[in-house]
Design an enzyme around this catalytic site. Structure first.
Site, PDB file in Angstrom:
ATOM      1  N   CYS A   2      37.982  46.526  50.284  1.00 52.96           N
ATOM      2  CA  CYS A   2      37.001  45.087  50.242  1.00 52.96           C
ATOM      3  C   CYS A   2      35.762  45.667  49.576  1.00 52.96           C
ATOM      4  O   CYS A   2      35.641  46.476  49.277  1.00 52.96           O
ATOM      5  CB  CYS A   2      37.433  45.595  52.282  1.00 52.96           C
ATOM      6  SG  CYS A   2      38.279  45.797  53.134  1.00 52.96           S
ATOM      7  N   LEU A  52      39.325  42.379  51.207  1.00 49.65           N
ATOM      8  CA  LEU A  52      41.588  41.750  50.648  1.00 49.65           C
ATOM      9  C   LEU A  52      42.058  42.817  51.971  1.00 49.65           C
ATOM     10  O   LEU A  52      42.304  44.289  51.964  1.00 49.65           O
ATOM     11  CB  LEU A  52      41.480  42.942  49.232  1.00 49.65           C
ATOM     12  CG  LEU A  52      42.397  42.342  48.539  1.00 49.65           C
ATOM     13  CD1 LEU A  52      43.039  41.210  48.616  1.00 49.65           C
ATOM     14  CD2 LEU A  52      42.429  43.536  47.476  1.00 49.65           C
ATOM     15  N   ASN A  76      35.382  50.194  53.071  1.00 53.69           N
ATOM     16  CA  ASN A  76      35.940  49.668  51.787  1.00 53.69           C
ATOM     17  C   ASN A  76      37.071  50.734  50.900  1.00 53.69           C
ATOM     18  O   ASN A  76      36.242  51.990  50.818  1.00 53.69           O
ATOM     19  CB  ASN A  76      34.713  49.980  50.870  1.00 53.69           C
ATOM     20  CG  ASN A  76      35.064  49.291  49.256  1.00 53.69           C
ATOM     21  OD1 ASN A  76      36.624  49.376  48.664  1.00 53.69           O
ATOM     22  ND2 ASN A  76      34.312  50.245  48.376  1.00 53.69           N
ATOM     23  N   ILE A 293      49.395  45.813  28.536  1.00 49.46           N
ATOM     24  CA  ILE A 293      49.759  44.791  28.202  1.00 49.46           C
ATOM     25  C   ILE A 293      49.334  45.489  26.572  1.00 49.46           C
ATOM     26  O   ILE A 293      50.081  46.544  26.416  1.00 49.46           O
ATOM     27  CB  ILE A 293      47.628  44.067  28.218  1.00 49.46           C
ATOM     28  CG1 ILE A 293      47.274  45.306  27.798  1.00 49.46           C
ATOM     29  CG2 ILE A 293      47.873  43.983  29.408  1.00 49.46           C
ATOM     30  CD1 ILE A 293      45.996  44.551  27.579  1.00 49.46           C
ATOM     31  N   GLY A 366      47.538  55.633  37.692  1.00 47.55           N
ATOM     32  CA  GLY A 366      47.664  57.004  36.810  1.00 47.55           C
ATOM     33  C   GLY A 366      46.380  58.258  36.433  1.00 47.55           C
ATOM     34  O   GLY A 366      45.732  59.155  36.162  1.00 47.55           O
TER      35      GLY A 366
END
Length: 610
Positions: A2, A52, A76, A293, A366
């Protein structure tokens, strides 16, 4: 995961509620699912949260308030051992109304006070308003996975997960704090601003492993509730070390799979991420969702290694080839960061976070493995020096710091304008920011001393900022099993030679231990940095852009001598010197100033030194 925010006014002066709502809006990206504010204007205090939703989707609304109505909690982060703690509380007759980890914090605090922090295994920044003693507590996790900033003018304290919450549009009339020149001085040494400093005078980063207690007086009570320096090295057989290491890491992974939403992992095909994914696969029935990616340039492309690892562990793998030149994303990155960071890998981290966020809300990473187990080339390079272990302690500390510094003191003095140099005379980044940590670690061997410095500064100042800000920018929670407190303490009970072998082999015992799990090809694969070739761009296609940026930056021209910047630009372009890191740091400073709409109105200040 959060974003939290709030205030505490010592004179009982209330902040307008619309200002709190505006603070919440600045953190909406950290918590797009829910908002909660508990405001007690008569007491001059508020706690707020943007959520969240990860655990107990329906019941996890924050703030959590005690049955008596006098204690309120926001956090949070996540408490990964909340299941065991909740079972313990229920066995003691405590009634829990939800399955939320935040309620567990509340109930533990009711029974044990702020000492309950030691019971928590997690990543967290916590605020507790306790009206029983008319006090506000702020606390941060052991190593600083979750951020928490404070701005305290002596009467009113503001706190938030990100600095931008201190200056939302609704508070536009409130003057933005001046830049802290001391922090910029340290930035030029580290390539990031080391905590507790921030770019702004009067704004500080709460240090990891500490809690603050605010009362109506001006005094702030601070306690360090956890320290990695409490460990003592001991000798072990490799077989015993490996067994304990793998058991601890496996359990750290297991409890970090607790979520009521889809989760996955970042997978580069390196030893750290491959080990995490291999252990995840032991604990789930469906294939692990993994993300990476790639780039068209093979020098920076790890996607092939990631795909090999994904096939080995049976992952549901998602990979995309990204545009290599990501400089157009730099302003967005630095806006999220609120501070200058010269690390170019923030840009690809944002890109892979965007990819993962299409499919999951949580990823395991990691992060932390290199700092715990000596994975960076800089360690091998420094300790290859014949005198690295024989130097007297003060000389070792200074020379190691010099080896990792960006600008040397001499280079900084040449760069500064005369009036800036005069303001900073006598200020040494080594003695102010690094030496206290190195002195705290003198009982460790030299390798562990170097690692300890990075655990305290590099992680919370830069490397953990990366997955937090870039993930939260797109509503993605990043979890770091290597930074489970049990594993951190275990790592610093091991001698440095188990991490960096005399022949320079990095992560020496680590790789031996995980090779049967992930295969020798992945365990012993040459480390490849997750970055982009920004130095090449600065010599070629981006050189005109870089010149324009640096030479026309109001901030840079206020602090630095144009002739020194021009000299670095020309030497870098000609190839007579490599100023990639220095120019990247200056460019980040200039782009950051643009994103913050900063200019000549800033004061040169070193106020608020810690």
């Amino acid at each position: 995961m959060c974003g939290i925010f709030g205030y505490w006014d010592r004179a009982l002066c209330a902040l307008p509620h619309e200002a709190l709502q505006a603070m919440a809006r600045t953190l909406a990206h950290r918590g797009p699912d829910d908002e909660g504010i508990r405001h007690q204007p008569q007491r001059g205090v508020a706690l707020g949260n943007r959520r969240l939703a990860i655990i107990d989707i329906a019941g996890g609304h924050q703030p959590f308030v005690s049955d008596c109505g006098r204690i309120a909690v926001v956090q949070n982060g996540e408490i990964f051992n909340y299941v065991e703690l909740a079972a313990e509380l229920r066995a003691q007759g405590v009634r829990l109304h939800t399955h939320s980890d935040t309620e567990v914090i509340l109930r533990l605090y009711e029974r044990e006070g702020i000492a309950c922090l030691r019971r928590l295994n997690g990543m967290f920044a916590i605020a507790i308003d306790d009206a029983r003693e008319d006090a506000l507590y702020l606390a941060r996790d052991r190593i600083g996975v979750k951020p928490l900033y404070v701005a305290d003018d002596g009467q009113r304290l503001l706190f938030a997960s990100e600095i931008k919450a201190f200056w939302p549009p609704a508070l536009a009339q409130r003057a933005r704090a001046a830049i802290d020149l001391e922090a910029i001085h340290h930035y030029l040494s580290f390539n990031y601003i080391p905590p507790p400093w921030t770019a702004y005078a009067g704004v500080r980063h709460l240090m990891p492993g500490t809690w603050h207690k605010y009362t109506r007086g001006r005094h702030v009570h601070t306690e360090r509730w956890w320290s990695l320096a409490g460990q003592r090295e001991c000798d072990q057989r490799f077989e015993d070390w490996a067994e304990e290491f793998l058991a601890l890491l496996d359990d750290a992974v297991r409890i970090r799979l607790r979520a009521d939403v889809p989760f996955g992992a970042f997978l580069s095909g390196g030893v750290d991420s491959s080990t995490i994914v291999a252990l995840m696969a032991r604990h789930v029935q469906a294939p692990v969702r993994s993300f990476s990616i790639g780039f068209a340039d093979p020098r920076y492309d790890e996607s092939g290694h990631a795909e090999l690892a994904a096939r080995r562990f049976g992952c549901a793998h998602t990979s995309e080839v990204a545009v290599l030149n990501m400089l157009s994303r730099w302003p967005q990155v630095l806006h999220q960061l609120d501070q200058p960071h010269g690390d170019a890998s923030f840009m690809p981290t944002l890109r892979v976070s965007e990819l993962a966020a299409r499919h999951v809300k949580v990823v395991l990473t990691g992060d932390g493995g290199d700092e715990l187990f000596a994975g960076y080339d800089k360690y091998a390079q420094f300790f290859a020096r014949p005198d690295a272990l024989a130097l007297p302690q003060p000389a070792f500390e200074r020379r190691y710091f010099d080896s990792i510094s960006l600008f040397t003191p001499t280079a900084k003095n040449a760069l500064y304008r005369p009036e800036v140099r005069a303001r900073l005379e006598g200020l040494d980044s080594f003695s102010a920011a690094a030496q206290p940590w190195l002195q705290e670690a003198q009982h460790f061997d030299r390798i562990n001393q170097a690692l300890y410095l990075d655990m305290q500064l590099l992680l919370s100042g830069n490397n953990l900022v990366k997955p937090d800000r870039m993930g939260m920018a797109v509503g993605l929670e990043a979890r770091t099993p290597f930074l489970d407190w049990r594993l951190m303490e275990f790592a610093f009970r091991a001698r440095g030679a188990t991490k960096l072998a005399p022949d320079g082999d990095k992560k020496h015992w680590f790789k031996r231990a995980v090779a049967p799990l992930i295969g020798e090809d992945l365990a012993y694969r040459k480390k490849q940095m997750f970055t982009v070739p920004i130095g090449d761009w600065f010599r070629a296609e981006c050189y005109p852009w870089l010149c324009d940026l640096l030479q026309n930056s109001e901030l840079l021209m206020q602090y630095f001598q144009a002739k020194e910047i021009d000299l670095m630009l020309e030497k870098h372009r000609s190839g007579s010197a490599n100023y990639t890191r220095e120019l990247r740091a200056l460019a980040a400073l200039a782009v950051w100033a643009q994103t913050q709409r900063l200019g000549l109105g800033m004061a040169l200040t070193g106020e608020g030194r810690v």
